[in-house]
Each structure stands twice: as structure tokens, then as C-alpha cells.
Design a protein around this motif. Sequence first.
Motif, PDB file in Angstrom:
ATOM      1  N   GLY A   6       0.791  -1.224   0.000  1.00 57.07           N
ATOM      2  CA  GLY A   6       0.000   0.000   0.000  1.00 57.07           C
ATOM      3  C   GLY A   6       0.820   1.269   0.000  1.00 57.07           C
ATOM      4  N   ASP A   7       2.120   1.183   0.164  1.00 54.37           N
ATOM      5  CA  ASP A   7       2.984   2.362   0.248  1.00 54.37           C
ATOM      6  C   ASP A   7       3.763   2.512  -1.047  1.00 54.37           C
ATOM      7  OD1 ASP A   7       4.746   4.353   0.836  1.00 54.37           O
ATOM      8  OD2 ASP A   7       5.727   3.321   2.505  1.00 54.37           O
ATOM      9  N   PRO A   8       3.557   3.609  -1.803  1.00 55.22           N
ATOM     10  CA  PRO A   8       4.252   3.767  -3.086  1.00 55.22           C
ATOM     11  C   PRO A   8       5.692   4.239  -2.966  1.00 55.22           C
ATOM     12  CG  PRO A   8       2.881   5.673  -2.670  1.00 55.22           C
ATOM     13  CD  PRO A   8       2.619   4.698  -1.529  1.00 55.22           C
ATOM     14  N   SER A   9       6.185   4.447  -1.743  1.00 55.19           N
ATOM     15  CA  SER A   9       7.529   5.004  -1.609  1.00 55.19           C
ATOM     16  C   SER A   9       8.587   4.098  -2.218  1.00 55.19           C
ATOM     17  CB  SER A   9       7.852   5.282  -0.135  1.00 55.19           C
ATOM     18  OG  SER A   9       7.809   4.083   0.631  1.00 55.19           O
ATOM     19  N   GLY A  10       8.392   2.783  -2.138  1.00 62.11           N
ATOM     20  CA  GLY A  10       9.343   1.857  -2.736  1.00 62.11           C
ATOM     21  C   GLY A  10       9.374   1.989  -4.240  1.00 62.11           C
ATOM     22  N   LEU A  11       8.209   2.160  -4.851  1.00 61.43           N
ATOM     23  CA  LEU A  11       8.139   2.335  -6.301  1.00 61.43           C
ATOM     24  C   LEU A  11       8.750   3.664  -6.703  1.00 61.43           C
ATOM     25  CD1 LEU A  11       7.249   1.467  -9.100  1.00 61.43           C
ATOM     26  CD2 LEU A  11       4.939   2.301  -8.574  1.00 61.43           C
ATOM     27  N   ILE A  12       8.492   4.706  -5.936  1.00 57.17           N
ATOM     28  CA  ILE A  12       9.074   6.020  -6.233  1.00 57.17           C
ATOM     29  C   ILE A  12      10.593   5.949  -6.164  1.00 57.17           C
ATOM     30  CG2 ILE A  12       9.277   8.398  -5.418  1.00 57.17           C
ATOM     31  CD1 ILE A  12       6.359   8.186  -4.454  1.00 57.17           C
ATOM     32  N   ALA A  13      11.121   5.267  -5.148  1.00 51.27           N
ATOM     33  CA  ALA A  13      12.573   5.120  -5.029  1.00 51.27           C
ATOM     34  C   ALA A  13      13.140   4.322  -6.199  1.00 51.27           C
ATOM     35  CB  ALA A  13      12.918   4.437  -3.703  1.00 51.27           C
ATOM     36  N   SER A  14      12.409   3.300  -6.621  1.00 46.11           N
ATOM     37  CA  SER A  14      12.859   2.499  -7.746  1.00 46.11           C
ATOM     38  C   SER A  14      12.844   3.304  -9.039  1.00 46.11           C
ATOM     39  CB  SER A  14      11.967   1.260  -7.888  1.00 46.11           C
ATOM     40  OG  SER A  14      12.457   0.382  -8.879  1.00 46.11           O
ATOM     41  N   LEU A  15      11.858   4.178  -9.199  1.00 41.86           N
ATOM     42  CA  LEU A  15      11.802   5.052 -10.366  1.00 41.86           C
ATOM     43  C   LEU A  15      12.950   6.053 -10.349  1.00 41.86           C
ATOM     44  CD1 LEU A  15       7.970   5.754 -10.642  1.00 41.86           C
ATOM     45  CD2 LEU A  15       9.380   4.456 -12.256  1.00 41.86           C
ATOM     46  N   HIS A  16      13.412   6.416  -9.189  1.00 43.51           N
ATOM     47  CA  HIS A  16      14.568   7.313  -9.128  1.00 43.51           C
ATOM     48  C   HIS A  16      15.800   6.620  -9.708  1.00 43.51           C
ATOM     49  CE1 HIS A  16      17.038  10.638  -7.743  1.00 43.51           C
ATOM     50  NE2 HIS A  16      17.898   9.747  -7.271  1.00 43.51           N
ATOM     51  N   ARG A  17      15.899   5.310  -9.469  1.00 44.97           N
ATOM     52  CA  ARG A  17      17.024   4.559 -10.032  1.00 44.97           C
ATOM     53  C   ARG A  17      16.882   4.397 -11.547  1.00 44.97           C
ATOM     54  NH1 ARG A  17      15.991   1.615  -5.281  1.00 44.97           N
ATOM     55  NH2 ARG A  17      14.892  -0.024  -6.424  1.00 44.97           N
ATOM     56  N   GLN A  18      15.653   4.144 -12.004  1.00 45.29           N
ATOM     57  CA  GLN A  18      15.416   4.031 -13.453  1.00 45.29           C
ATOM     58  C   GLN A  18      13.995   4.534 -13.742  1.00 45.29           C
ATOM     59  OE1 GLN A  18      14.473   0.457 -16.123  1.00 45.29           O
ATOM     60  NE2 GLN A  18      16.709   0.517 -16.148  1.00 45.29           N
ATOM     61  N   PRO A  19      13.872   5.770 -14.210  1.00 46.36           N
ATOM     62  CA  PRO A  19      12.556   6.408 -14.352  1.00 46.36           C
ATOM     63  C   PRO A  19      11.832   6.057 -15.653  1.00 46.36           C
ATOM     64  CG  PRO A  19      14.260   7.954 -14.948  1.00 46.36           C
ATOM     65  CD  PRO A  19      14.970   6.716 -14.507  1.00 46.36           C
ATOM     66  N   LEU A  20      11.741   4.764 -15.930  1.00 47.74           N
ATOM     67  CA  LEU A  20      11.122   4.322 -17.173  1.00 47.74           C
ATOM     68  C   LEU A  20      10.314   3.064 -16.910  1.00 47.74           C
ATOM     69  CD1 LEU A  20      11.088   5.106 -20.212  1.00 47.74           C
ATOM     70  CD2 LEU A  20      12.940   3.455 -20.541  1.00 47.74           C
ATOM     71  N   LEU A  21       9.130   2.997 -17.524  1.00 47.53           N
ATOM     72  CA  LEU A  21       8.277   1.819 -17.395  1.00 47.53           C
ATOM     73  C   LEU A  21       7.815   1.390 -18.782  1.00 47.53           C
ATOM     74  CD1 LEU A  21       7.168   4.191 -15.171  1.00 47.53           C
ATOM     75  CD2 LEU A  21       6.182   2.124 -14.168  1.00 47.53           C
ATOM     76  N   ALA A  22       7.679   0.083 -18.972  1.00 44.71           N
ATOM     77  CA  ALA A  22       7.094  -0.461 -20.192  1.00 44.71           C
ATOM     78  C   ALA A  22       5.692  -0.940 -19.869  1.00 44.71           C
ATOM     79  CB  ALA A  22       7.929  -1.617 -20.720  1.00 44.71           C
ATOM     80  N   VAL A  23       4.747  -0.658 -20.759  1.00 42.33           N
ATOM     81  CA  VAL A  23       3.363  -1.116 -20.590  1.00 42.33           C
ATOM     82  C   VAL A  23       3.076  -2.122 -21.703  1.00 42.33           C
ATOM     83  CG1 VAL A  23       0.944  -0.456 -20.448  1.00 42.33           C
ATOM     84  CG2 VAL A  23       2.716   1.121 -19.632  1.00 42.33           C
ATOM     85  N   LEU A  24       2.853  -3.375 -21.327  1.00 46.71           N
ATOM     86  CA  LEU A  24       2.681  -4.448 -22.304  1.00 46.71           C
ATOM     87  C   LEU A  24       1.239  -4.956 -22.328  1.00 46.71           C
ATOM     88  CD1 LEU A  24       5.880  -6.629 -21.713  1.00 46.71           C
ATOM     89  CD2 LEU A  24       5.594  -4.596 -23.158  1.00 46.71           C
ATOM     90  N   ARG A  25       0.785  -5.284 -23.540  1.00 43.11           N
ATOM     91  CA  ARG A  25      -0.522  -5.896 -23.743  1.00 43.11           C
ATOM     92  C   ARG A  25      -0.349  -7.135 -24.628  1.00 43.11           C
ATOM     93  NH1 ARG A  25      -4.065  -2.136 -21.879  1.00 43.11           N
ATOM     94  NH2 ARG A  25      -3.262   0.001 -21.770  1.00 43.11           N
ATOM     95  N   PRO A  26       0.369  -8.143 -24.145  1.00 45.52           N
ATOM     96  CA  PRO A  26       0.635  -9.324 -24.963  1.00 45.52           C
ATOM     97  C   PRO A  26      -0.646 -10.101 -25.270  1.00 45.52           C
ATOM     98  CG  PRO A  26       1.324  -9.698 -22.703  1.00 45.52           C
ATOM     99  CD  PRO A  26       0.954  -8.256 -22.791  1.00 45.52           C
ATOM    100  N   HIS A  27      -0.686 -10.685 -26.472  1.00 44.65           N
ATOM    101  CA  HIS A  27      -1.865 -11.438 -26.894  1.00 44.65           C
ATOM    102  C   HIS A  27      -1.755 -12.925 -26.574  1.00 44.65           C
ATOM    103  CE1 HIS A  27      -2.050  -7.767 -29.445  1.00 44.65           C
ATOM    104  NE2 HIS A  27      -3.331  -7.874 -29.192  1.00 44.65           N
ATOM    105  N   SER A  28      -0.597 -13.357 -26.118  1.00 44.96           N
ATOM    106  CA  SER A  28      -0.404 -14.766 -25.807  1.00 44.96           C
ATOM    107  C   SER A  28       0.718 -14.903 -24.792  1.00 44.96           C
ATOM    108  CB  SER A  28      -0.053 -15.556 -27.073  1.00 44.96           C
ATOM    109  OG  SER A  28       1.201 -15.133 -27.581  1.00 44.96           O
ATOM    110  N   ALA A  29       0.812 -16.105 -24.209  1.00 45.35           N
ATOM    111  CA  ALA A  29       1.880 -16.362 -23.247  1.00 45.35           C
ATOM    112  C   ALA A  29       3.242 -16.292 -23.927  1.00 45.35           C
ATOM    113  CB  ALA A  29       1.683 -17.728 -22.597  1.00 45.35           C
ATOM    114  N   SER A  30       3.341 -16.815 -25.146  1.00 45.09           N
ATOM    115  CA  SER A  30       4.625 -16.792 -25.846  1.00 45.09           C
ATOM    116  C   SER A  30       5.047 -15.366 -26.164  1.00 45.09           C
ATOM    117  CB  SER A  30       4.543 -17.613 -27.133  1.00 45.09           C
ATOM    118  OG  SER A  30       3.555 -17.088 -28.012  1.00 45.09           O
ATOM    119  N   GLU A  31       4.094 -14.512 -26.520  1.00 45.91           N
ATOM    120  CA  GLU A  31       4.422 -13.118 -26.794  1.00 45.91           C
ATOM    121  C   GLU A  31       4.870 -12.413 -25.513  1.00 45.91           C
ATOM    122  OE1 GLU A  31       2.571  -9.278 -29.170  1.00 45.91           O
ATOM    123  OE2 GLU A  31       1.191 -10.587 -28.087  1.00 45.91           O
TER     124      GLU A  31
END
Length: 236
Positions: A6-31
Motif C-alpha cells: 500500500g505504500d508507493p515510496s518503494g516504487l518512487i525510489a525504484s523510479l529514481h534509479r530508473q525512471p522508465l516503465l514499459a506497458v505491455l498488452r501481450p496477446h499470448s503467453a509466448s508473446e
Amino acid sequence: MADHPGDPSGLIASLHRQPLLAVLRPHSASEAHRQLQQLQAVGLLHVELAVPTQPEAAWIALVRELAERFPGLRLGAASVRTLAQLEAARAAGLAYGVSPILDPPLIEAALHWRLTLVPGVFTPTEVHGALRLGCALVKLYPAATLGPSYWSSLRGPLGPLPACIAAGGLHCGDVLPWLAAGVAGVALGSSLFVDRPRLADGDGTRPGDDPPAVADADLDPDLAELLARLQPRGEV
């Protein structure tokens, strides 16, 4: 690596290390496996997996399998809009969830379940609402329609702002300008992968046939260079 529930501070700290996220919408397990392998190979850390509108047990099992297969990736849930999707993210053991909307009942449920949920905002009213709800991290969506200067322009009338992930319609070339404007991270979606069409010669097609189907997609070649440029941020 996991956040305190419930605490986003860990995610915020992680974004400080690498401020980039990928958003994936794969159509299959293999993809899904193929895309995660490609992203892991270039050193990306944060990956959001879109939760189906009606998540089933098979999706939860797949996500758990991906988490075991790629322990170095920080996996989260994308496009969380309903309690069913939030519950699926929880059952899959994802570290965080991201929503395109600001929905107070959804935020309350996440707090009750001790899950990290990043709500979506667009207008000053929604940003103000997120602040009143105690949100320390929000997603500005769709960011491409607003421009990098938008977020910093809100500081005057609204005062201190929460940490922000810019998302929606952005490309590798947009990341550094948005970070320079003060956001904590940038999320990239379909622009991360470039379709690689099959060659027409020798593929069995004849004149008048439909164009050949698109084969596997390659990562945007600019991603590896972008990650290299972001690396010093993690050493601060």
C-alpha cells in the motif's frame, strides 16, 4: 525489492534509479515471454502488464509464471479500472497497479488490501482530488496531448504536487524532456516495439493476395541508448 504493501515510496525510489516503465498488452503467453526477454536483455526494470477486463485464473497463473521466470523485473498491473482487475493483480502477486482513472472506491480498496495503486489524472481538479485522497504517486494520462510543461505549470496554483508518471502516446524521444520537466517516470507502450514484416519473396503469396502478416516485433533501437543515458541517474 517489493514495496511495503500500500505504500508507493518503494516504487518512487525504484523510479529514481530508473525512471522508465514499459506497458505491455501481450496477446499470448509466448508473446509475453518474448517481450519480457527483450526488455530484460536491454536492462529495463519496470514492466506493467495489462489486466484483462474480465481476468481469469489463466491470466493470474501466467503472471505468476512470468514473475518466477523474470525475477529481476519489477512487474506491475496496467489499466486497472475495476475491483475485479485489482483483485486479480493482488492474486497474481504483482508489486503495484496503475490505473488510467481517478476512482476513490478503487483507491480505498487498494488501501484496504494494502496494495500500491497509482491512479490516473488529467485535469487540475483530478490532481487536487488525488492529493486530497493522499496519493503520493499519480499517472498523468494521456500525457502526449498535454506536453512536458503541463505538469510543472500546476505547481503554482496547486502547490506541492505528488510524484508523477507521464504516460500515453509517448516515445523514447519524449522521455528526457518529460523528466527534465519534473516527472518521476515515463511509461512507454506500443511505441517500444517496431513491427517486422515478413519478406514477400518466397513466402508463398501470389499477386492479389492480402499483404503478409506481421511477424515478431523488434524493440525500438533507441531504447537501449535511452537506458544508457538514464543509467547515471541510478548512481546519484
